[in-house]
Write a protein that holds these residues in place. Sequence first.
Motif, PDB file in Angstrom:
ATOM      1  N   GLU A 191       8.854  31.600  39.947  1.00  0.00           N
ATOM      2  CA  GLU A 191       8.309  30.693  38.933  1.00  0.00           C
ATOM      3  C   GLU A 191       8.042  31.503  37.667  1.00  0.00           C
ATOM      4  OE1 GLU A 191       5.356  27.058  39.406  1.00  0.00           O
ATOM      5  OE2 GLU A 191       4.249  28.936  39.183  1.00  0.00           O
ATOM      6  N   GLU A 202      -3.892  24.935  43.639  1.00  0.00           N
ATOM      7  CA  GLU A 202      -3.400  26.203  43.103  1.00  0.00           C
ATOM      8  C   GLU A 202      -4.469  26.838  42.217  1.00  0.00           C
ATOM      9  OE1 GLU A 202       0.471  28.242  41.006  1.00  0.00           O
ATOM     10  OE2 GLU A 202       0.063  26.138  40.543  1.00  0.00           O
ATOM     11  N   TYR A 231       0.987  35.551  39.976  1.00  0.00           N
ATOM     12  CA  TYR A 231       0.641  35.684  38.558  1.00  0.00           C
ATOM     13  C   TYR A 231      -0.833  35.416  38.323  1.00  0.00           C
ATOM     14  CZ  TYR A 231       1.184  35.262  33.470  1.00  0.00           C
ATOM     15  OH  TYR A 231       1.093  35.434  32.114  1.00  0.00           O
ATOM     16  N   ASP A 280      -0.021  31.820  43.835  1.00  0.00           N
ATOM     17  CA  ASP A 280       0.870  32.343  42.791  1.00  0.00           C
ATOM     18  C   ASP A 280       0.396  33.751  42.437  1.00  0.00           C
ATOM     19  OD1 ASP A 280       2.159  32.971  40.348  1.00  0.00           O
ATOM     20  OD2 ASP A 280       2.308  30.855  39.812  1.00  0.00           O
ATOM     21  N   HIS A 282       4.334  31.626  45.194  1.00  0.00           N
ATOM     22  CA  HIS A 282       5.067  31.739  43.939  1.00  0.00           C
ATOM     23  C   HIS A 282       5.092  33.195  43.470  1.00  0.00           C
ATOM     24  CE1 HIS A 282       3.660  27.348  42.947  1.00  0.00           C
ATOM     25  NE2 HIS A 282       4.466  27.403  43.990  1.00  0.00           N
TER      26      HIS A 282
END
Length: 217
Positions: free
Chosen positions: A191, A84, A122, A120, A147
């Motif tokens: 998340e 990740e 974010y 992700d 995510h």
Amino acid sequence: LNLEVVSLCRGGFFPAVTIADRQKAVEDNLKAIDQAFELGAPVVVLVCGATPGQPLSESRKQIQEGIVACLAHAEAAKVKLAIEPLHPMYAGDRSAINTLEQANDMAEALQSPWVGIALDVYHLWWDSNLETQIKRCGQNGHLAAFHVCDWKTPTLDMLNDRGLMGEGCINIKQIRSWVEESGFKGFHEVEIFSTAYWNEDQDEFLKKIKKAYLQYC
């Protein structure tokens, strides 16, 4: 309840100054693989780690070596290790893998069906090369997790101030379209690390998550 375990989060944190500490990190990741196997989780998400004061290039080298040391165990357990990439604000102490391009480079170098990538929004929304790198990730069959949340402005805490989808500046629908066009058919994992939301009534928080997901994802 018809629930399914999506992944175990987290493994990783491979870099360290001493050989003994790096070996301990490998042993911790082997345990995480065993835990994922027992839970029926197909993926262990790797927050890969970084060591303050150590060059990022050395940390990346140690991350790759750590993953290699875990691959036979992952294959035996049929558990994928998902790298990740984290936002650059975490480069000093949480992850030396900070772009999807870096994660793609490492996954391709490892050449294992038991290595994937967790994406992700974010951490990656800001990257001007994101669409190209998502396509690359999908073509290689490496996209293992997706995510979603949002980036609030201002952000009050580097770790625990994420927003509900639609509450910030991430174009989640666009990124989702790139992910799905790449061939990803897995779960969309909400998340949201947020001290503020965790302090609310969690039933109400869940209702907010559902509403935000349907509207902004």
